[in-house]
Design an enzyme around this catalytic site. Structure first.
Site, PDB file in Angstrom:
ATOM      1  N   HIS A 181       0.843  -1.202   0.000  1.00  0.00           N
ATOM      2  CA  HIS A 181       0.000   0.000   0.000  1.00  0.00           C
ATOM      3  C   HIS A 181       0.874   1.246   0.000  1.00  0.00           C
ATOM      4  O   HIS A 181       2.033   1.208   0.424  1.00  0.00           O
ATOM      5  CB  HIS A 181      -0.889   0.046   1.252  1.00  0.00           C
ATOM      6  CG  HIS A 181      -2.018  -0.912   1.261  1.00  0.00           C
ATOM      7  ND1 HIS A 181      -2.260  -1.761   2.329  1.00  0.00           N
ATOM      8  CD2 HIS A 181      -2.997  -1.169   0.355  1.00  0.00           C
ATOM      9  CE1 HIS A 181      -3.335  -2.504   2.075  1.00  0.00           C
ATOM     10  NE2 HIS A 181      -3.797  -2.156   0.886  1.00  0.00           N
ATOM     11  N   CYS A 275      -1.622   1.438   9.708  1.00  0.00           N
ATOM     12  CA  CYS A 275      -2.477   0.352   9.199  1.00  0.00           C
ATOM     13  C   CYS A 275      -3.506  -0.102  10.234  1.00  0.00           C
ATOM     14  O   CYS A 275      -4.575  -0.586   9.871  1.00  0.00           O
ATOM     15  CB  CYS A 275      -1.622  -0.847   8.803  1.00  0.00           C
ATOM     16  SG  CYS A 275      -0.616  -0.588   7.340  1.00  0.00           S
TER      17      CYS A 275
END
Length: 283
Positions: A181, A275
């Site tokens: 990501h 996250c």
């Protein structure tokens, strides 16, 4: 509850102003069941020590609460081994909350837990971004939103996000194939400063970021240990992995207050502090 009241419950315009309200999930059932990112390849055999992960996550949550963050917990589901990474299942841009479209089958049911919680709290949300878009690829900079073009976020979803947010500039950043990501390699920590792992980007995109921010580069080793994936909670305070000593020293030399936390068990699955948090409101 009125629409105005609902909208007041959610508000995120940056990645670094005072964190007011956030969603987390305890790593009660955390496990590497199938390899879905590069980091997990290194830890497949040792896997996750759940008691240790729970202790580390609890310490992280305590730090947030000590700094006056309103922490809400979604219920952990034994069938969802990646659920601790709440950032991926949704993202708040301005006063709009989007439920993500998850790429990997092992993670697709996680959004149902989020939607049940949002409905229970009478918080409105959008969903249905085509193919896939995950919150870890979304980084907010006021009226500009950087979105990682990765294996988890499709071009079609990026185009749709721009249509839904006409008052924002959606700025795609192309990531190299091994990067999970955008927030694994790029994170804005103040109005002028960002962390970046330069080798994840095209020359053109890196030039674009360099024109906007004072960039603090992280090394390949620091990126493996999720160096960019810090969590800014406001007033220059940054939650960072205690083991990333060089990077933490650089942050302190730049005037940031580093709140070191050992997250070594949780990063085995490919994510760290950013996250593990879904911000709903920043001041």
């Amino acid at each position: 509850m009125s629409e105005v009241a609902i909208k007041q419950n959610i508000q995120c315009n940056t990645e670094y102003t005072d964190l007011k309200k956030v969603l987390v999930v305890k790593p009660s059932f955390m496990k590497i069941t199938e390899i879905i990112n590069e980091t997990q390849k290194h830890y497949e055999r040792s896997n996750i020590n759940i008691p240790k992960a729970l202790k580390q996550h609890s310490k992280f949550v305590d730090v947030l609460k000590e700094h006056h963050v309103d922490v809400h917990e979604l219920e952990a589901n034994p069938e969802l081994p990646e659920q601790v990474f709440t950032r991926d299942i949704g993202f708040t841009i301005g006063q709009e909350l989007f439920v993500a479209s998850m790429s990997e089958q092992v993670r697709q049911q996680e959004t149902n837990t989020l939607k049940r919680w949002l409905k229970d709290k009478a918080i409105s949300y959008q969903e249905g971004l085509p193919l896939s878009m995950e919150g870890g690829d979304v980084v907010i900079d006021g009226s500009t939103v950087y979105v990682g073009k990765s294996g988890r976020t499709s071009n079609l979803a990026i185009q749709e996000l721009q249509k839904r947010l006409p008052d924002y500039l959606i700025e795609p950043l192309t990531l190299t194939d091994e990067i999970l990501h955008l927030d694994c390699v790029f994170n804005i920590i103040s109005e002028k400063v960002a962390l970046v792992y330069p080798h994840a980007f095209t020359r053109e995109d890196l030039k674009k970021l360099n024109a906007r921010f004072q960039l603090i580069y992280v090394s390949k080793e620091e990126q493996f240990y999720m160096g960019p994936n810090v969590l800014s909670i406001g007033q220059g305070k940054v939650v960072s992995l205690s083991q990333n000593k060089r990077l933490n020293g650089v942050l302190e030399s730049e005037g940031f207050t580093v709140l070191p936390v050992d997250f070594s068990e949780i990063i085995k699955s490919g994510g760290s502090f950013r996250c593990c948090t879904l911000p709903l409101k920043r001041g």
